[in-house]
Design a protein around this motif. Structure first.
Motif, short mmCIF file in Angstrom:
data_model
loop_
_atom_site.label_atom_id
_atom_site.label_comp_id
_atom_site.label_asym_id
_atom_site.label_seq_id
_atom_site.Cartn_x
_atom_site.Cartn_y
_atom_site.Cartn_z
N CYS A 1 4.50 -23.46 -9.48
CA CYS A 1 3.06 -23.50 -9.72
C CYS A 1 2.42 -24.53 -8.80
O CYS A 1 3.07 -25.49 -8.38
N ASP A 2 1.12 -24.34 -8.53
CA ASP A 2 0.39 -25.29 -7.69
C ASP A 2 -1.09 -25.08 -7.90
O ASP A 2 -1.56 -23.94 -8.02
N ASN B 1 12.61 -22.60 -23.50
CA ASN B 1 13.75 -22.47 -22.59
C ASN B 1 13.53 -23.39 -21.41
O ASN B 1 12.65 -24.24 -21.44
N TRP B 2 14.33 -23.23 -20.35
CA TRP B 2 14.25 -24.10 -19.18
C TRP B 2 12.81 -24.24 -18.68
O TRP B 2 12.05 -23.28 -18.63
N VAL B 3 12.47 -25.46 -18.25
CA VAL B 3 11.21 -25.71 -17.54
C VAL B 3 11.55 -25.80 -16.06
O VAL B 3 12.36 -26.63 -15.65
N TYR B 4 10.91 -24.95 -15.27
CA TYR B 4 11.26 -24.87 -13.84
C TYR B 4 10.40 -25.77 -12.96
O TYR B 4 10.88 -26.32 -11.97
N SER B 5 9.10 -25.89 -13.30
CA SER B 5 8.22 -26.58 -12.37
C SER B 5 7.01 -27.14 -13.11
O SER B 5 6.67 -26.69 -14.22
N LEU C 1 -5.30 -21.91 -9.89
CA LEU C 1 -3.90 -22.22 -10.14
C LEU C 1 -3.06 -21.04 -9.68
O LEU C 1 -3.33 -19.90 -10.04
N ALA C 2 -2.05 -21.32 -8.86
CA ALA C 2 -1.12 -20.28 -8.39
C ALA C 2 0.20 -20.43 -9.12
O ALA C 2 0.73 -21.54 -9.27
N THR C 3 0.75 -19.30 -9.60
CA THR C 3 2.07 -19.30 -10.23
C THR C 3 2.93 -18.21 -9.60
O THR C 3 2.43 -17.13 -9.28
N ALA C 4 4.22 -18.49 -9.43
CA ALA C 4 5.16 -17.54 -8.83
C ALA C 4 6.24 -17.20 -9.84
O ALA C 4 6.73 -18.08 -10.57
#
Length: 421
Positions: free
Chosen positions: A262-263, A215-219, A271-274
């Motif tokens: 993500c960052d 599906n959609w890739v956001y980041s 790795l941080a994901t929201a």
């Protein structure tokens, strides 16, 4: 429902100090959508700040001058429509390398921005190509803009000229990221369910299509050494990619809703994901372990409720350059600053209709964009890092988790150098 754990007194949490505001001008025509500020970005050398004002325009301002204006004129600063406007096709550039304020007309709604800087000795990966339209110098600074129509436009930041028009995505380009190594490798994430890898030193040649998202890739985000890429998207997707072989390393499982940001930490160890599930996770990307959870709703929603609608969707997350703090932005009208070793915010700030956030190059300021095309700035928490944190950062910049664990050192020292659950 609460925004903080029961043991935390919200009134005792420090309020972040406001630095300034850049307020978007009123739209020339009435529209219910199209004025959102989906992305903000700082140049790698700290020279420029850019954001999408909505209605096709991107504003570029010299960051040092912007800070000076905040000090001279107070926090509010309405963006000036009389600054030099750059056309969609070309511009009469000013003096090269002298920061100038620009407004760029991108020709369509802007969803993503990224700065890229060049290192001349970093060669194009297409070694058989002997001739290029553009010869990038040591001081080259580019701005990539991802548009609603699937196009990516590459601009020379100093002259304002349109250099490249990359056409291959079929839907919205939701995010862009440059490899930090100066190679001018650009990765784009799109609603067409793909990531595409572009070599700007080879005149924007598309090198690879990364497929796997359903599906959609956001980041998407590069690791600091450019060897790994994280991509996040709808249906709980968090993927890690090997950027030398362009293969998927692993899928990270744990979120209960769409993952939208993500960052990586500056040392590449975290790795941080929201996600819309009201959570930010801190992962060890080298083994897939979740090391920390930052909740935005208490008690935490069960998986079935976390996967639905709520007023705590986390919209953005960003790692500070000190490696000790992250910032998150959620739909509960609040920006939160966290320490990586504490499960509650150390500072907060009010913000309505926030969409994105990013730390300045030196980590001293956080910028956040909103639905109306404006940007707000806060001073970030300042704390002296511990000896343990400095040691971890130093060794993890050059060694992944597995290599650290295999070091022939006493177990207590190994524990001291490791990030723990």
């Amino acid at each position: 429902m609460a925004s903080f754990p029961p043991r935390v007194n919200e009134k005792e949490i420090v309020r972040a100090r406001t630095i300034g505001e850049l307020l978007a001008p009123a739209a020339p025509f009435d529209k219910k959508c199209g004025h959102e500020n989906w992305t903000v970005a700082f140049a790698p050398d700290g020279s420029y700040f850019a954001w999408s004002q909505g209605h096709r325009t991107v504003k570029l301002v010299p960051w040092s001058q912007c800070l000076k204006n905040f000090l001279l004129h107070g926090t509010k600063n309405v963006t000036n429509s009389n600054s030099s406007r750059l056309s969609r096709q070309n511009s009469d550039g000013g003096q090269k390398n002298k920061p100038r304020e620009h407004i760029i007309d991108c020709g369509d709604i802007v969803w993503s921005l990224a700065f890229g800087s060049s290192v001349p000795e970093k060669q194009s990966r297409c070694v058989n190509i002997e001739w290029h339209r553009f010869k990038f110098g040591q001081d080259q600074l580019l701005l990539a803009t991802g548009l609603n129509n699937g196009r990516i436009k590459i601009w020379d930041v100093y002259t304002g000229k349109l250099l490249l028009n990359l056409v291959d995505h079929t839907e919205v380009v939701r995010d862009l990221t440059f490899a930090p190594d100066g190679s001018l490798i650009l990765v784009s994430a799109s609603r067409d369910k793909t990531l595409r890898v572009w070599d700007l030193k080879d005149d924007g040649n598309m090198m690879k299509v990364l497929r796997g998202h359903q599906n959609w890739v956001y980041s998407c985000a590069f690791s600091p050494d450019s060897s790994m890429l994280c991509s996040v998207g709808a249906n709980k997707a968090v993927f890690l990619w090997n950027m030398d072989k362009y293969t998927m390393i692993r899928k990270l499982e744990g979120h209960h809703h769409d993952v939208v940001a993500c960052d990586f930490s500056p040392d590449g160890a975290l790795l941080a994901t929201a996600s819309y599930d009201t959570r930010v996770y801190i992962w060890d990307p080298h083994n897939g372990d979740i090391l920390m959870e930052f909740g935005h709703l208490f008690p935490p929603p069960t998986p079935i409720f976390a996967g639905g609608a709520n007023d705590r969707w986390v919209r953005s997350v960003s790692f500070s350059h000190d490696g000790l703090h992250i910032a998150s932005l959620a739909d509960d009208k609040m920006v939160r600053f966290w320490r990586i070793d504490e499960d509650y915010p150390v500072q907060v700030a009010p913000l309505s209709n926030g969409l994105c956030c990013a730390f300045s190059t030196d980590g001293s300021v956080l910028a956040a964009g909103t639905h109306d095309g404006s940007v707000y700035f806060w001073a970030t928490p300042k704390q002296v890092p511990s000896l343990q944190h400095l040691c971890r950062m130093s060794i993890r910049r050059v060694m992944p988790t597995q290599e650290v664990q295999e070091l022939p050192i006493p177990s207590k020292v190994l524990e001291f150098l490791s990030y723990h659950i």
